[in-house]
Design a protein around this motif. Sequence first.
Motif, PDB file in Angstrom:
ATOM      1  N   ALA A   1       1.777  -0.016  -6.600  1.00 23.04           N
ATOM      2  CA  ALA A   1       2.616   0.263  -5.248  1.00 23.04           C
ATOM      3  C   ALA A   1       3.682  -0.865  -5.120  1.00 23.04           C
ATOM      4  O   ALA A   1       4.974  -0.534  -4.719  1.00 23.04           O
ATOM      5  N   ALA A   2       3.575  -2.142  -5.571  1.00 27.82           N
ATOM      6  CA  ALA A   2       4.386  -3.144  -5.559  1.00 27.82           C
ATOM      7  C   ALA A   2       5.733  -2.691  -6.382  1.00 27.82           C
ATOM      8  O   ALA A   2       6.716  -3.098  -6.153  1.00 27.82           O
ATOM      9  N   MET A   3       5.213  -2.337  -7.541  1.00 25.73           N
ATOM     10  CA  MET A   3       6.311  -2.280  -8.580  1.00 25.73           C
ATOM     11  C   MET A   3       7.149  -0.769  -8.103  1.00 25.73           C
ATOM     12  O   MET A   3       8.497  -1.092  -8.442  1.00 25.73           O
ATOM     13  N   GLY A   4       6.652  -0.136  -7.627  1.00 30.18           N
ATOM     14  CA  GLY A   4       7.524   1.110  -6.875  1.00 30.18           C
ATOM     15  C   GLY A   4       8.395   0.462  -5.970  1.00 30.18           C
ATOM     16  O   GLY A   4       9.437   0.766  -5.851  1.00 30.18           O
ATOM     17  N   CYS A   5       7.825  -0.382  -5.328  1.00 26.31           N
ATOM     18  CA  CYS A   5       8.630  -0.865  -4.181  1.00 26.31           C
ATOM     19  C   CYS A   5       9.887  -1.725  -4.647  1.00 26.31           C
ATOM     20  O   CYS A   5      10.817  -1.653  -4.135  1.00 26.31           O
ATOM     21  N   ASP A   6       9.290  -2.460  -5.479  1.00 30.02           N
ATOM     22  CA  ASP A   6      10.515  -3.461  -6.179  1.00 30.02           C
ATOM     23  C   ASP A   6      11.529  -2.822  -6.848  1.00 30.02           C
ATOM     24  O   ASP A   6      12.750  -2.815  -6.615  1.00 30.02           O
ATOM     25  N   GLU A   7      11.135  -1.550  -7.366  1.00 27.79           N
ATOM     26  CA  GLU A   7      12.270  -0.700  -8.042  1.00 27.79           C
ATOM     27  C   GLU A   7      13.042  -0.023  -6.953  1.00 27.79           C
ATOM     28  O   GLU A   7      14.091   0.131  -6.936  1.00 27.79           O
ATOM     29  N   ILE A   8      12.469   0.392  -6.097  1.00 31.26           N
ATOM     30  CA  ILE A   8      13.357   1.233  -4.917  1.00 31.26           C
ATOM     31  C   ILE A   8      14.183   0.253  -4.370  1.00 31.26           C
ATOM     32  O   ILE A   8      15.154   0.367  -3.854  1.00 31.26           O
ATOM     33  N   LEU A   9      13.405  -0.905  -3.657  1.00 33.02           N
ATOM     34  CA  LEU A   9      14.372  -1.808  -2.958  1.00 33.02           C
ATOM     35  C   LEU A   9      15.338  -2.541  -3.458  1.00 33.02           C
ATOM     36  O   LEU A   9      16.424  -2.564  -3.061  1.00 33.02           O
ATOM     37  N   VAL A  10      15.107  -3.014  -4.606  1.00 35.11           N
ATOM     38  CA  VAL A  10      16.040  -4.055  -5.347  1.00 35.11           C
ATOM     39  C   VAL A  10      17.052  -3.109  -6.079  1.00 35.11           C
ATOM     40  O   VAL A  10      18.375  -3.451  -5.611  1.00 35.11           O
ATOM     41  N   HIS A  11      17.073  -1.898  -6.402  1.00 36.10           N
ATOM     42  CA  HIS A  11      17.965  -0.919  -7.051  1.00 36.10           C
ATOM     43  C   HIS A  11      18.644  -0.206  -5.680  1.00 36.10           C
ATOM     44  O   HIS A  11      19.782   0.193  -5.727  1.00 36.10           O
TER      45      HIS A  11
ATOM     46  N   ALA B   1       0.883  -1.255  -0.065  1.00 31.74           N
ATOM     47  CA  ALA B   1       0.062   0.164  -0.050  1.00 31.74           C
ATOM     48  C   ALA B   1       0.948   1.381   0.051  1.00 31.74           C
ATOM     49  O   ALA B   1       2.112   1.126   0.056  1.00 31.74           O
ATOM     50  N   ALA B   2       0.116   2.276   0.169  1.00 32.57           N
ATOM     51  CA  ALA B   2       0.932   3.732   0.094  1.00 32.57           C
ATOM     52  C   ALA B   2       2.150   3.850   0.961  1.00 32.57           C
ATOM     53  O   ALA B   2       3.286   4.118   0.726  1.00 32.57           O
ATOM     54  N   GLU B   3       1.737   3.139   2.289  1.00 33.20           N
ATOM     55  CA  GLU B   3       3.008   3.585   3.126  1.00 33.20           C
ATOM     56  C   GLU B   3       4.049   2.352   3.135  1.00 33.20           C
ATOM     57  O   GLU B   3       5.323   2.983   3.332  1.00 33.20           O
ATOM     58  N   ASP B   4       4.109   1.451   2.284  1.00 38.91           N
ATOM     59  CA  ASP B   4       5.296   0.564   1.774  1.00 38.91           C
ATOM     60  C   ASP B   4       6.146   1.521   0.911  1.00 38.91           C
ATOM     61  O   ASP B   4       7.237   1.316   0.915  1.00 38.91           O
ATOM     62  N   VAL B   5       5.221   1.980  -0.132  1.00 42.13           N
ATOM     63  CA  VAL B   5       6.381   2.715  -1.129  1.00 42.13           C
ATOM     64  C   VAL B   5       7.043   3.797  -0.259  1.00 42.13           C
ATOM     65  O   VAL B   5       8.103   4.175  -0.572  1.00 42.13           O
ATOM     66  N   VAL B   6       6.537   4.785   0.571  1.00 41.31           N
ATOM     67  CA  VAL B   6       7.134   5.556   1.333  1.00 41.31           C
ATOM     68  C   VAL B   6       8.199   5.167   2.190  1.00 41.31           C
ATOM     69  O   VAL B   6       9.299   5.560   2.415  1.00 41.31           O
ATOM     70  N   ALA B   7       7.701   3.972   2.918  1.00 41.77           N
ATOM     71  CA  ALA B   7       8.846   3.430   3.761  1.00 41.77           C
ATOM     72  C   ALA B   7      10.074   2.957   2.846  1.00 41.77           C
ATOM     73  O   ALA B   7      11.316   2.903   3.603  1.00 41.77           O
ATOM     74  N   SER B   8       9.915   2.150   2.211  1.00 43.85           N
ATOM     75  CA  SER B   8      10.838   1.837   1.058  1.00 43.85           C
ATOM     76  C   SER B   8      11.828   3.023   0.652  1.00 43.85           C
ATOM     77  O   SER B   8      13.216   2.857   0.715  1.00 43.85           O
ATOM     78  N   ALA B   9      11.308   4.136   0.200  1.00 43.36           N
ATOM     79  CA  ALA B   9      12.126   5.100  -0.468  1.00 43.36           C
ATOM     80  C   ALA B   9      12.715   5.850   0.848  1.00 43.36           C
ATOM     81  O   ALA B   9      14.018   6.268   0.738  1.00 43.36           O
ATOM     82  N   GLU B  10      12.281   5.764   2.034  1.00 44.45           N
ATOM     83  CA  GLU B  10      12.987   6.280   3.371  1.00 44.45           C
ATOM     84  C   GLU B  10      14.034   5.511   3.464  1.00 44.45           C
ATOM     85  O   GLU B  10      15.042   6.051   4.096  1.00 44.45           O
ATOM     86  N   ALA B  11      13.721   4.447   3.396  1.00 43.20           N
ATOM     87  CA  ALA B  11      15.062   3.221   3.917  1.00 43.20           C
ATOM     88  C   ALA B  11      16.188   3.494   2.782  1.00 43.20           C
ATOM     89  O   ALA B  11      17.297   3.641   3.374  1.00 43.20           O
ATOM     90  N   VAL B  12      16.020   3.625   1.705  1.00 45.38           N
ATOM     91  CA  VAL B  12      17.029   3.865   0.576  1.00 45.38           C
ATOM     92  C   VAL B  12      17.649   5.282   0.768  1.00 45.38           C
ATOM     93  O   VAL B  12      18.954   5.399   1.050  1.00 45.38           O
ATOM     94  N   ALA B  13      16.881   6.228   0.821  1.00 43.14           N
ATOM     95  CA  ALA B  13      17.235   7.496   1.163  1.00 43.14           C
ATOM     96  C   ALA B  13      18.268   7.677   2.408  1.00 43.14           C
ATOM     97  O   ALA B  13      19.383   8.319   2.537  1.00 43.14           O
TER      98      ALA B  13
END
Length: 215
Positions: free
Chosen positions: A124-134, A11-23
């Motif tokens: 949401a999942a595709m966004g998370c995958d791009e962020i997390l794997v990259h 969901a939305a919070e997963d996208v934000v959490a993934s980006a924040e973890a990388v950032a």
Amino acid sequence: MADLAFADVPAAEDVVASAEAVATAIEAGAVQDADMAKPAGSLAWSCGETLAHMCDAVGWYAANLARRSTTSSGYPDAPTSWPVADLVDVLRSAAAVLAAVVRDAALSDRGHHSWGVADRSGFAAMGCDEILVHGYDLAQGLGFEFSPPAQSVERTLRRLFPWAPGADEADPWDALLWANGRIPLGDRPPETKWLWHCAPLNDWNGEIRRWKPRN
């Protein structure tokens, strides 16, 4: 295999959490602009190209879901030459925009993707995958520590790769990296011919999705 009837989808919070973890990991690693010319792990791309691609992909997903697109929506690319701090800021912004679009979308809303017309959990999942794997690729290339959010990892894995080994067989983060062709998983070689399932989970026919040669 995940129980599709009760799948805990991203969901939305997963996208934000993934980006924040990388950032946060990039910032904690004190990454310098000059470092961004290094290769991103096993990729042919530089770290700068990879981070820019993450921003582009997440923004593009937001545009396609927001427009309920039936063909690919245009979205401006982030320049790879920008300072790393600027690209990190763009990543946070792109993730926030995708999260807002996911929150606004109805269950029935769809958007274009060449691997399947996706719903809000698919985007949401595709966004998370791009962020997390990259994010993993960047950590490999730049040498910083990266600890992805465990819940977002597992939700992304089950949503895009419903055929992946369950948590009782493999660590979800290892399984997500394996499904994206980054590492072996036990005696399984990296899945280098992967395709994810971004269409609604109810549309999955039970087959493992891989590239097929053209006739």
